[in-house]
Motif scaffolding. Structure first.
Motif, short mmCIF file in Angstrom:
data_model
loop_
_atom_site.label_atom_id
_atom_site.label_comp_id
_atom_site.label_asym_id
_atom_site.label_seq_id
_atom_site.Cartn_x
_atom_site.Cartn_y
_atom_site.Cartn_z
N ARG A 1 46.66 33.79 36.19
CA ARG A 1 46.48 35.07 35.53
C ARG A 1 46.53 36.23 36.54
O ARG A 1 46.17 37.35 36.20
N ARG A 2 46.98 35.96 37.73
CA ARG A 2 46.96 36.97 38.79
C ARG A 2 47.69 38.25 38.41
O ARG A 2 47.21 39.34 38.66
N ARG A 3 48.86 38.14 37.84
CA ARG A 3 49.65 39.32 37.48
C ARG A 3 49.45 39.72 36.02
O ARG A 3 50.11 40.62 35.53
N GLY A 4 48.56 39.04 35.30
CA GLY A 4 48.30 39.32 33.90
C GLY A 4 48.82 38.20 33.02
O GLY A 4 49.59 37.34 33.45
N GLY A 5 48.37 38.19 31.77
CA GLY A 5 48.81 37.16 30.84
C GLY A 5 48.45 35.78 31.33
O GLY A 5 47.50 35.59 32.09
N GLU A 6 49.21 34.80 30.87
CA GLU A 6 48.98 33.41 31.23
C GLU A 6 50.31 32.79 31.65
O GLU A 6 51.20 32.63 30.83
N PRO B 1 48.74 40.21 22.32
CA PRO B 1 49.02 41.63 22.08
C PRO B 1 48.30 42.51 23.10
O PRO B 1 47.12 42.31 23.40
N GLY B 2 49.04 43.44 23.68
CA GLY B 2 48.49 44.38 24.65
C GLY B 2 48.48 43.87 26.09
O GLY B 2 48.24 44.65 27.01
N GLU B 3 48.75 42.60 26.32
CA GLU B 3 48.76 42.07 27.70
C GLU B 3 50.10 42.35 28.37
O GLU B 3 51.12 42.54 27.70
N HIS B 4 50.09 42.33 29.71
CA HIS B 4 51.32 42.56 30.46
C HIS B 4 51.31 41.73 31.74
O HIS B 4 50.27 41.25 32.18
N GLY C 1 51.87 42.95 17.51
CA GLY C 1 50.56 42.52 17.05
C GLY C 1 50.38 41.02 17.07
O GLY C 1 49.35 40.50 16.61
N GLU C 2 51.35 40.30 17.59
CA GLU C 2 51.32 38.83 17.62
C GLU C 2 51.48 38.33 19.05
O GLU C 2 52.13 38.98 19.87
N PRO C 3 50.95 37.13 19.35
CA PRO C 3 51.19 36.55 20.68
C PRO C 3 52.69 36.34 20.92
O PRO C 3 53.46 36.14 19.98
#
Length: 139
Positions: free
Chosen positions: A16-21, A45-48, A100-102
């Protein structure tokens, strides 16, 4: 016993270092690969994924579920399930989910950098929730 290895994404701890998974499923650490690596990405939603570039590698990004916005050197592209985009070497890129969805994608990078620490150059701050000293380099 087979000399070939089957790896499940669930076997690989998320990065998760740069965000997300991010999970590097097939790569040097999991299979002994010598030319590149393949992984999976999940963004809620909203992750980067923070902006970065690869000095040695091209990145192939194929969306398998939902949709992602990919910024390549400032140009925004929407990539939907069933579509892919090539990120050339040295092109700054950032990926996010504004739906709004994964969203899920498969990524592949090749060739490998001469050393793992040379594979990515971060060009924006990493997400604040993560302590860089505790992270393992991947994807």
């Amino acid at each position: 016993m087979s000399r070939f290895t089957v790896i499940s994404a669930a076997q690989v701890p998320p990065n998760r270092r740069r965000g997300g998974e991010l999970r590097v499923v097939l790569g040097p650490a999991t299979t002994g690969a010598t030319t590149g690596f393949l992984g999976v990405l999940r963004l809620d939603p909203g992750e980067h994924i923070a902006e970065h570039y690869h000095p040695y590698s091209e990145e192939f990004l194929y969306v398998t579920g939902g949709e992602l916005v990919v910024r390549l050197d400032g140009e925004h592209l929407t990539v939907r399930a069933g579509e892919g985009v090539l990120v050339p070497k040295e092109v700054r890129h950032r990926v996010w989910n504004e739906s709004g969805e994964p969203a899920e994608a498969v990524f592949h990078l090749c060739p490998l950098a001469p050393r793992p620490e040379l594979g990515h150059v971060d060009t924006e701050p990493l997400p604040a929730a993560h302590e860089p000293a505790l992270q393992v380099e991947a994807g």
